[in-house]
Design an enzyme around this catalytic site. Structure first.
Site, PDB file in Angstrom:
ATOM      1  N   GLU A  30     -14.363   6.376  -7.360  1.00  0.00           N
ATOM      2  CA  GLU A  30     -13.069   6.955  -7.707  1.00  0.00           C
ATOM      3  C   GLU A  30     -12.898   6.982  -9.226  1.00  0.00           C
ATOM      4  O   GLU A  30     -12.936   5.954  -9.885  1.00  0.00           O
ATOM      5  CB  GLU A  30     -11.942   6.115  -7.084  1.00  0.00           C
ATOM      6  CG  GLU A  30     -10.541   6.527  -7.539  1.00  0.00           C
ATOM      7  CD  GLU A  30      -9.458   5.539  -7.080  1.00  0.00           C
ATOM      8  OE1 GLU A  30      -9.801   4.514  -6.463  1.00  0.00           O
ATOM      9  OE2 GLU A  30      -8.281   5.815  -7.359  1.00  0.00           O
ATOM     10  N   ASP A  73     -10.468   1.992  -6.096  1.00  0.00           N
ATOM     11  CA  ASP A  73      -9.601   0.899  -6.540  1.00  0.00           C
ATOM     12  C   ASP A  73      -8.948   0.189  -5.357  1.00  0.00           C
ATOM     13  O   ASP A  73      -8.766   0.758  -4.299  1.00  0.00           O
ATOM     14  CB  ASP A  73      -8.500   1.438  -7.463  1.00  0.00           C
ATOM     15  CG  ASP A  73      -9.057   1.827  -8.826  1.00  0.00           C
ATOM     16  OD1 ASP A  73     -10.168   1.353  -9.154  1.00  0.00           O
ATOM     17  OD2 ASP A  73      -8.394   2.611  -9.533  1.00  0.00           O
ATOM     18  N   ASP A  78      -6.007  -0.347  -4.699  1.00  0.00           N
ATOM     19  CA  ASP A  78      -4.571  -0.067  -4.656  1.00  0.00           C
ATOM     20  C   ASP A  78      -4.310   1.040  -3.632  1.00  0.00           C
ATOM     21  O   ASP A  78      -5.209   1.472  -2.932  1.00  0.00           O
ATOM     22  CB  ASP A  78      -4.066   0.332  -6.052  1.00  0.00           C
ATOM     23  CG  ASP A  78      -4.803   1.556  -6.601  1.00  0.00           C
ATOM     24  OD1 ASP A  78      -5.545   2.209  -5.832  1.00  0.00           O
ATOM     25  OD2 ASP A  78      -4.651   1.852  -7.793  1.00  0.00           O
ATOM     26  N   ASP A 105      -3.690   4.213  -3.975  1.00  0.00           N
ATOM     27  CA  ASP A 105      -4.447   5.439  -4.191  1.00  0.00           C
ATOM     28  C   ASP A 105      -5.877   5.278  -3.701  1.00  0.00           C
ATOM     29  O   ASP A 105      -6.434   6.167  -3.061  1.00  0.00           O
ATOM     30  CB  ASP A 105      -4.464   5.800  -5.681  1.00  0.00           C
ATOM     31  CG  ASP A 105      -3.374   6.802  -6.019  1.00  0.00           C
ATOM     32  OD1 ASP A 105      -2.654   7.211  -5.071  1.00  0.00           O
ATOM     33  OD2 ASP A 105      -3.251   7.156  -7.204  1.00  0.00           O
TER      34      ASP A 105
END
Ligand code: TSJ
Length: 659
Positions: free
Chosen positions: A441, A514, A516, A518
């Protein structure tokens, strides 16, 4: 009772030593998955009792000491003495391999399949097991244990610690089994709440009007133990509605097709959403058949034929400008659940998840044809029938247009030779079986990964933006997406019907995003894509998720990376006073060396191998996150806001590969 179960019906096959020697042969693995298999082995027995109409509640309790209890309010395992063996039915169930009446009794007509190797296996692989039976107003109890034999030094598995004891009067009715999985057998004895809850929810849909409860005594929430309870009156009709949560549907009430042919019980429910993909979930004796098989084939054939006959007969389309409708056309946007109860299921294929019984096909065809014909002929259903036909006609037109333009096949073959310059940092090694592709990513993490990697076998493919959600798109649109095109080309396999695993250029495809929201989203989208268009990649275990650290705890020149929130306090405690914590908000915050040691180096990294169930779950997630309705989305994000960490992946039943 003519059908009365008698202890002598139980066949004796083998001792428990064999189980102890090769646990994997009986429960699949000794990791989380195998541990859970133990639980399902016991739960299946209780659910059978409920499915046969003798119990209405099954409860699971996960205790703080690592044990689990399964409880039903049925008739109780028979306590009478087996005439030939001279032991009680209970003892036969827990000490004789393949016993339990499953293979001989009419009561257990539908058991079998992946589960059903018997409670004796659970006993053999437990340190201790306690069974309580309440029947005819009396409470019975017996205890078993795996104990070391003083003389030989060997473990004697599942040995009765005494006879079945009469504890006196009780008002309780049913069977309660508590077992302590043996830590000498299992790599982990930590049950995971989420996948157990999810499977219970599924089982509640598949066995309507049975209440299934789960209580976790290891976790307190608002002063109470964490618990869930499932109960479905609608059965698979509720299941289909649940699967379409958050989607706009073509009509409110799923179509239910039910009936029995001989000993085979067929239930099918169908609904449509406004998307383009087909989602058929099939089960045989409550076991998911993810590779389909005869029952799915029968359903598809009968559904298509019945709808085509309807169009001919009723002239749904008066203007006659409709192209011939194929099965695929009728299945665009279809959500269906097919559930079969069958006496002797034959499971085929590498993963034993495809039904092979030819009679299942004819049974499903017969039931679907009869009930669907009645449905479409009922004038009250006219609107629904028209909506389905129109949606199928739309699919046919799109297919026809695509064929004319030949875009699909042209697009597909273009991918084989598309240039990847500037995107893919290829590896130098030429052995696919050793090579790894990291899908990363973001450009900045991609840059670090390129610098940090071992280029002899690791290739890096940075993703610029978010790849589009393939969920609501036709294949043409997926192929038009730059990010997906790059992935397809890099892998070399082709896609969908052109997919050929022999051309796979990497043994491992590792998603690195990541920790998180997203990142979780990107993972879910990629998994959905692989699940939809390259499922074999997942089935054959080529897809992984990289675990990157959330923190580094440091003191002086000593440091330790921490991969999930739960572990942080323990690590901090180890360091004592004067430590610092660095929190990594994203992969991009790590320098190339750090990324290598924490996430990429086979010697130190942790990879999670994605299973088909994970991917199916991801797909469901993507549907919710991208669906048309905001409400379920909010709920889901709230409930699973942590769904991207170790525990959650492990909860998904994922295989954690500590390398
Ligand atoms: F796994 C297990 F065997 F240990 C187990 C069995 C665990 C649990 C939680 C429940 C059960 C179980 C078995 N619940 N109910 C039954 N029922 C019978 O074994 C049973 C009872 C009566 C008759 C009959 O014909 O009278 C037949 C059966 C198979």
């Amino acid at each position: 009772m003519t059908n009365s179960y008698q202890a002598k019906d139980i066949q004796v096959l083998k001792g428990l030593e064999a189980v102890r020697m090769r646990p994997g042969m009986y429960i699949g693995s000794t990791e989380t998955r195998g541990l859970h298999h133990m639980l399902w082995e016991i739960v299946d027995n209780a659910i059978d009792e409920a499915a046969n109409g003798y119990a209405d509640t099954v409860s699971i309790t996960l205790h703080a000491d690592g044990s689990a209890t399964v409880d039903d309010n049925g008739r109780g395992i028979p306590v009478d003495v087996h005439p030939e063996m001279g032991i009680t039915g209970v003892e036969v169930v827990f000490t004789q391999l393949h016993a339990g009446g499953k293979f001989s009794s009419k009561q257990y007509q539908y058991s079998g399949g992946l589960h059903g190797v018997g409670a004796s296996v659970v006993n053999a692989l437990s340190k201790r097991l306690v069974v309580e039976v309440g029947t005819n107003g009396i409470l019975y109890r017996q205890e078993y244990a795996s104990v070391r034999d003083e003389a030989t030094g060997k473990i004697v598995p599942g040995k009765a610690m005494g006879p079945l004891e009469n504890l006196g009067r009780t008002r309780r009715r049913g069977t309660r089994v508590t077992f302590w999985p043996d830590a000498d057998v299992f790599e982990t004895t930590d049950f995971h709440f989420e996948p157990i809850a999810r499977r219970l929810r599924e089982l509640s849909f598949l066995n309507r009007n049975v209440t299934l409860q789960l209580t976790d005594e290891r976790v307190k929430e608002d002063g109470k133990y964490k618990s869930v309870s499932y109960h479905s009156e609608g059965g698979i009709v509720d299941f289909v509605r649940f699967l379409n949560t958050g989607r706009d549907t073509l009509f409110q009430m799923p179509i239910l097709m039910e009936g029995r042919v001989g000993d085979t019980q067929v239930s099918v429910a169908v609904q449509y959403n406004d998307g383009y993909s087909e989602a058929i979930y099939s089960f045989v004796n409550n076991i998911p058949t993810t590779d389909g098989g005869m029952h799915e084939t029968g359903f598809k054939a009968a559904f298509t034929k019945c709808m085509n006959d309807t169009i001919k007969k009723t002239g749904v389309f008066k203007d006659n400008k409709v192209p011939a409708l194929s099965g695929d056309d009728y299945r665009e946007g279809m959500t269906a659940v097919v559930s079969l109860k069958l006496a002797n299921p034959q499971f085929e294929g590498q993963t034993k998840t495809r039904l092979g019984n030819a009679e299942a096909r004819t049974a499903v065809e017969a039931v679907v044809t009869e009930t669907l014909t009645a449905y479409v002929e009922d004038l009250r259903n006219q609107k629904v029938v028209t909506a389905i036909c129109e949606k199928a006609a739309q699919a046919a037109r799109a297919r026809e247009a695509a064929r004319k333009a030949k875009t699909l096949s042209r697009e597909k073959s273009k991918l084989d030779s598309a240039p990847l310059v500037g995107k893919l940092a290829a590896c130098t090694g030429r052995k696919p079986e050793l090579n790894e592709l990291f899908i990363v990513e973001g450009d900045s993490a991609g840059g670090s990964a390129k610098q940090g990697r071992d280029r002899s076998f690791q290739a890096i493919l940075p993703l610029r933006g978010k790849p589009l959600n393939s969920e609501k798109k036709r294949l043409e649109q997926v192929l038009a997406n730059e990010e997906f095109r790059t992935i397809i080309t890099a892998l070399g396999t082709g896609i969908d019907s052109d997919f050929n695993i022999k051309n796979l250029k990497y043994n491992r495809i590792i998603i690195m995003a990541d920790a998180d929201q997203d990142g979780a989203h990107i993972r879910a989208i990629l998994l959905t894509f692989f699940y939809r268009y390259m499922r074999q990649l997942i089935q054959q275990g080529h897809v992984y998720i990289a675990m990157s650290p959330l923190y580094q705890v440091k003191k002086g020149n000593k440091g330790e990376y921490v991969y999930d929130d739960a572990a942080l306090p323990k690590v901090v405690a180890k360091f004592g006073k004067g430590y610092t914590i660095q929190r990594y908000k994203g992969l991009g915050e790590m320098n190339p060396e750090q990324l290598w040691t924490t996430t990429m180096d086979p010697a130190t990294r942790t990879l999670i191998r994605v299973t088909v169930e994970d991917a199916a779950e991801a797909e469901h997630l993507v549907t919710l996150l991208m669906g048309d309705k905001p409400e379920p989305r909010k709920e889901y994000i709230f409930e699973h806001s942590n769904f991207n960490r170790v525990d959650t992946f492990a909860q998904w039943g994922a295989h954690v590969d500590g390398e």
